[in-house]
Enzyme design. Structure first.
Site, PDB file in Angstrom:
ATOM      1  N   ASP A   1      -5.587  -1.456  -6.757  1.00  0.00           N
ATOM      2  CA  ASP A   1      -4.952  -0.187  -7.094  1.00  0.00           C
ATOM      3  C   ASP A   1      -4.457  -0.152  -8.532  1.00  0.00           C
ATOM      4  O   ASP A   1      -4.073   0.910  -9.013  1.00  0.00           O
ATOM      5  CB  ASP A   1      -3.781   0.081  -6.138  1.00  0.00           C
ATOM      6  CG  ASP A   1      -3.811   1.480  -5.577  1.00  0.00           C
ATOM      7  OD1 ASP A   1      -4.903   2.075  -5.543  1.00  0.00           O
ATOM      8  OD2 ASP A   1      -2.753   1.982  -5.173  1.00  0.00           O
TER       9      ASP A   1
ATOM     10  N   ASP B   1       1.682   1.348   8.067  1.00  0.00           N
ATOM     11  CA  ASP B   1       1.096   0.754   9.265  1.00  0.00           C
ATOM     12  C   ASP B   1       1.871   1.145  10.517  1.00  0.00           C
ATOM     13  O   ASP B   1       1.281   1.416  11.573  1.00  0.00           O
ATOM     14  CB  ASP B   1       1.036  -0.772   9.129  1.00  0.00           C
ATOM     15  CG  ASP B   1       2.365  -1.362   8.700  1.00  0.00           C
ATOM     16  OD1 ASP B   1       3.292  -0.571   8.416  1.00  0.00           O
ATOM     17  OD2 ASP B   1       2.477  -2.599   8.633  1.00  0.00           O
TER      18      ASP B   1
END
Length: 978
Positions: free
Chosen positions: A330, A687
């Site tokens: 990223d 998550d």
């Protein structure tokens, strides 16, 4: 006819000389009423004539059994009597064999000439049971059939089944069956549940109920018995205790029914990788798996750590053609890109080496740092030589990785100098041979790749279109799609001898999504969704394995462990499988509870292994590949065996171009990505939110604890980094609580215990307010000379004792069935108090500011780099990095210490000392300080390295508290004098 129908095994006279010694020549017989001798044995065909006659005749004799009442002949008819007067071992044995064959022929011919030869053959073999000559198998005068003697002394058939099967018998038309066709391996379960023994679980549940009842009685007693001398102190304590009881219920209910699970890897191989009618060549019929690795900053996440994780993935024990690995960078750093290129090159020798010698631990750094015997269970004679060569190659690999930053810097400086010369030359030509002023020639300081092209990602000297948060999308497939057939290696003098070893490596791709100003990139969840889309175009594996860059395969068969659940019956209803996180590099005392075993082994007995169902063009294909095999009537929604044997199509330029398009920053505009599709946005703990959405739609999940740890990683052992990690988790929980993902708004598909667990996830940070208040109560009690109760009477002490004992017993039972150590449990309790008074409190404040004022929550990446002291692997443990999270725990410690001094002084010099209240305040103050002990050790660091701000803050707090107490005491004395 006689010789043709007689079995060959009965004529042993021709086999006796070849054997070299005679068979046993003892006969048991009976004398009949007519004087004839009838043998009891069925082996009447031994012929000892020839080489074994003459001097060895003494071995041919008959033992005659006397006619006792329990042992009489019973002939059903006289016409079936034997013709020979005596059956002895010798030349007449052949005649007896012929007579037995004639009887079998006569019985076999009764069925008529229309029967087939196969049926006649079977009937002849069954003739011993059906013959009328039953006297030799009769055991008494009643004529009852002796089944035991028949089993031991006859050669009949047992029929058809998996206990006995004769290859010469056929049942049905054109059937070619064998005993293997009767085995139940295709229908054998791949996993099973193992419940906690009732001897542990029943007392655990009873203690939970007992403590719940005691808490109700205790809180009722506390409400009915207020402290009239300090109502404010009593009221604060009552509110905190009620919240603690409610929080304990939310935590204990999901643990009321713990379940362990186990897998059967042998059954998985038999079912998906053994030759069968649908898979004659024994190729793997397992579905594909795409492994995602995420990284963002090479400074905090060293490329060597990431490279070792990638190497462990590429060497995993899973079909090569079914495995693909993707790394999401990223930050768009060229350092990560070139480190991955070096890792792929090293994988060409590391992966075959692991397969050749069956290496279990396939992270090279962890493998070569093992202190055990490497030669254990290694059978190849060249293992030591191969390992020595591989260790040398890995050392060179580490040198290249560690030298990449300097190499990239020098290369970029060289190319930039060349570009500056070209620019000056061009400017001189345009200016008539005169070089313009220095400011007129400006060349950007770009970052260059090894092939002489500019890096499209983030440059070392960041500029527009080449900085963090503003760079182009990058996708590079560094290894081609592996062949469907194995590619065996050859002997090589320069490398290792990989003869007979598959040298293929899985497909690997580097992905860095496009980032531009003005777009919300949604942190890690956005990066994961970009990988989902890119992998759906390139490999389209039906299952996704999500790993952090520092979590590697400790168990090379971890994917197979997960597949045992996904491919088992009911696997189509499982949305994800989670493995517990295990950590390395933790200090021996685990000062800050980094192992977190109480959470992973007790509380979770939920996101790592997920089913892909998120990309429109690939949903149908991936959903079909992810189904269990339809090899049993209980599998309602399965795929036929052998459906995944075809090779994957090779990658071409249009496919790669499409994959680059789907990682652009504008792709998700006006779509359901992050809301209904893929990882869910709106929380830094993506998550947990994604798992909640799956459960809320009715999916199931599995928590898989393997005998050998599936994955291992690193954890921050520095106090500051550890608190920032806890702050991130708590902030995500607060975001969940203030969003539509709150479990209170869940659907009916969410089970009761799931709802309680998710509700606890969103509520636990709010306990920090009550915990901070309760930690100050002992100090306030010592300052004022009062206590939370009117007096330490027997009722209060009994309630306190029984509640504490039941909590201790419950914890001990949890430790017993989970395997957690007592020291680990105590470290978890200590850090719960430290994190609750620091990180959790700040997380709640940040969450409230976001909801009320719209202030965005900052995200701090957890550092995974090592300390500066290379001689001490635990050097990070002693580094003190000041942060605002230290203020509240430090204040609690100082205030309680000052309160202890003041409380003891006032009681000692009081005219009427109240020792009971002093002891109560001292007990709870020491309880608070005992929980803060690891925090104090973290602040002290190494001797002589305590930050000055610690002393300054402690002094300020101590002086403030002392002056405040003096002021309050003086006012009280003035009122008393008046």
């Amino acid at each position: 006819m006689e010789t043709s129908t007689k079995p060959k095994a009965r004529n042993l006279s021709s086999q006796a000389p070849a054997a070299g010694r005679p068979q046993q020549a003892v006969k048991f017989a009976r004398r009949t009423s007519s004087g004839r001798i009838v043998s009891f044995s069925h082996d009447e065909d031994l012929d000892l004539s020839g080489d074994f006659s003459g001097q060895n005749d003494y071995i041919n004799y008959t033992v005659v059994m006397p006619p006792t009442p329990d042992n009489q002949p019973a002939w059903p008819s006289s016409e079936n009597k034997p013709d020979e007067p005596t059956i002895r071992f010798g030349s007449k044995a052949q005649n007896a064999s012929r007579q037995a064959g004639e009887q079998e022929d006569n019985y076999g011919s009764r069925g008529g000439s229309g029967r087939s030869n196969d049926k006649a053959k079977m009937e002849r073999r069954m003739s011993i049971m059906k013959s009328n000559n039953r006297s030799i198998l009769s055991s008494s005068q009643t004529g009852d059939f002796d089944h035991n003697r028949w089993l031991f002394e006859t050669r009949g058939t047992y029929g058809v089944g998996n206990a006995y099967w004769s290859d010469q018998d056929k049942y049905g038309q054109n059937t070619e069956l064998s005993m293997s066709d009767f085995l139940d391996k295709p229908w054998k379960p791949l996993s099973r549940k193992i419940r906690v023994p009732a001897a542990i679980l029943s007392p655990y549940r009873i203690l939970v109920v007992i403590r719940l009842v005691l808490l109700c009685f205790f809180l009722g007693w506390r409400v009915q018995n207020p402290n009239r001398d300090a109502m404010w102190l009593w009221g604060l304590s009552i509110v905190c205790e009620i919240w603690f009881a409610f929080s304990w219920l939310l935590d204990i209910f999901p643990k009321y029914n713990p379940i362990n699970r186990s897998t059967d890897l042998a059954a998985l191989r038999d079912k998906f990788e053994q030759p069968s009618p649908a898979n004659p060549h024994g190729r793997s019929d397992l579905p594909g798996v795409d492994v995602f690795v995420s990284t963002a900053d090479p400074d905090k996440e060293p490329p060597l750590v990431t490279a070792n994780t990638v190497l462990s993935i590429l060497a995993a024990d899973y079909p090569v053609e079914k495995l693909s690995c993707y790394i999401s960078d990223d930050g768009g750093a060229i350092l990560t890109f070139e480190a991955m290129a070096e890792a792929v090159k090293f994988a060409e020798v590391w992966v075959p080496f692991c397969r050749k010698h069956d290496i279990d631990l396939r992270n090279p750094d962890s493998y070569f740092n093992l202190k055990t015997d490497h030669t254990k269970n290694k059978k190849r004679p060249d293992f030591v030589k191969d390992r020595r060569w591989m260790k040398r190659e890995y050392d060179e690999f580490k040198v290249r990785i560690n030298g990449l930053p300097e190499a990239i810097r020098r290369r970029s400086k060289s190319f930039n100098s060349m570009e500056l010369k070209k620019a000056k030359s061009l400017a001189r030509e345009k200016n008539g041979g005169v070089l313009p002023s220095e400011g007129a020639v400006d060349v950007p300081k770009a970052t260059w790749m090894a092939d002489g092209t500019q890096w499209p990602g983030t440059w070392l000297d960041q500029t527009t279109d080449h900085k963090k948060g503003d760079h182009a999308g990058i996708l590079q497939v560094m290894t081609k799609v592996p062949e469907n057939e194995k590619v065996m290696g050859q002997p090589d003098e320069k490398k290792l001898d990989f003869t007979g070893v598959d040298i293929r490596i899985p497909m690997f791709a580097y992905v860095s999504r496009e980032k531009r100003p003005g777009f919300d990139h949604n942190k890690k969840a956005g990066a994961m969704n970009a990988l989902v889309r890119a992998s759906a175009v390139l490999s389209n594996g039906p299952f996704i394995l999500n790993l952090d860059c520092d979590h590697y395969f400790y168990n090379c068969q971890a994917i197979r462990e997960g597949m045992c659940f996904m491919m088992d019956r009911g696997g189509d209803r499982i949305c994800y499988i989670q493995f517990p996180q295990r950590f390395e590099g933790i200090d021996p005392s685990d000062r800050y509870a980094n192992h977190n075993t109480v959470f992973f082994d007790v509380c979770e007995h939920w996101m790592v292994f997920k089913v892909r169902s998120t990309f429109n063009e690939s949903i149908a294909v991936a959903e079909f590949q992810g189904r269990p095999l339809a090899d049993h009537k209980s599998v309602k929604n399965g795929r036929p065996p052998g459906a995944l044997l075809l090779p994957r199509p090779p990658l071409d330029a249009p496919t790669v171009a499409e994959a680059i398009a789907v990682i652009s920053c504008w792709y998700e505009d006006k779509t359901d990505w992050g809301d209904k599709i893929g990882w869910i946005y709106g929380s830094v703990t993506e998550d947990v939110v994604t798992g909640y959405r799956m459960h809320n739609r009715g999916w199931r999940s599995v928590y898989c604890v393997t005998k050998r740890d599936a994955f291992r990683g690193t954890a921050p052992i520095n106090l500051t980094d550890r608190l920032h990690q806890v702050l991130r988790w708590a902030t995500g929980s607060v975001e969940i609580f203030f969003s539509k993902n709150n479990a209170l708004f869940g659907s009916r598909r969410l089970k009761f215990l799931q709802r309680i667990a998710y509700l606890n996830v969103g509520i636990y940070p709010f306990t920090s307010f009550f915990l901070v208040t309760y930690c100050f109560l002992p100090a306030l009690s010592l300052f004022t000379g009062t206590f939370i109760v009117q007096s330490l009477d027997i009722s209060f002490l009994l309630y306190l004792l029984t509640i504490t004992v039941t909590l201790t017993l419950i914890s001990l039972l949890e430790i017993r069935w989970s395997g957690v150590g007592l020291e680990e449990w105590w470290r978890n309790e200590q850090f719960w108090a430290i994190g609750g008074t620091s990180a959790h409190l700040v997380a709640v404040i940040q969450g409230l500011l976001k909801v009320v004022a719209g202030v965005e929550i900052s995200f701090t990446l957890t550092s995974k780099s090592a300390g500066e002291d290379e001689d001490d692997i635990y050097a990070d443990l002693y580094i003190v990095k000041w942060t605002g999270l230290f203020l509240m725990p430090l204040t609690i410690i100082v205030v309680n210490l000052v309160a202890i001094v003041i409380g003891c002084s006032r009681t000692l010099y009081s005219e009427i000392p109240e020792w009971g209240k002093l002891m109560g305040g001292l007990f709870f103050s020491f309880w608070v300080l005992s929980h803060m002990y690891p925090f104090v050790k973290g602040l002290l660091g190494r001797r002589g390295r305590v930050p000055t701000i610690v002393y300054v803050w402690s002094g300020l707090v101590s002086i403030t508290v002392s002056l405040l107490w003096i002021s309050i005491t003086s006012e009280n004395r003035g009122k008393l004098e008046v």
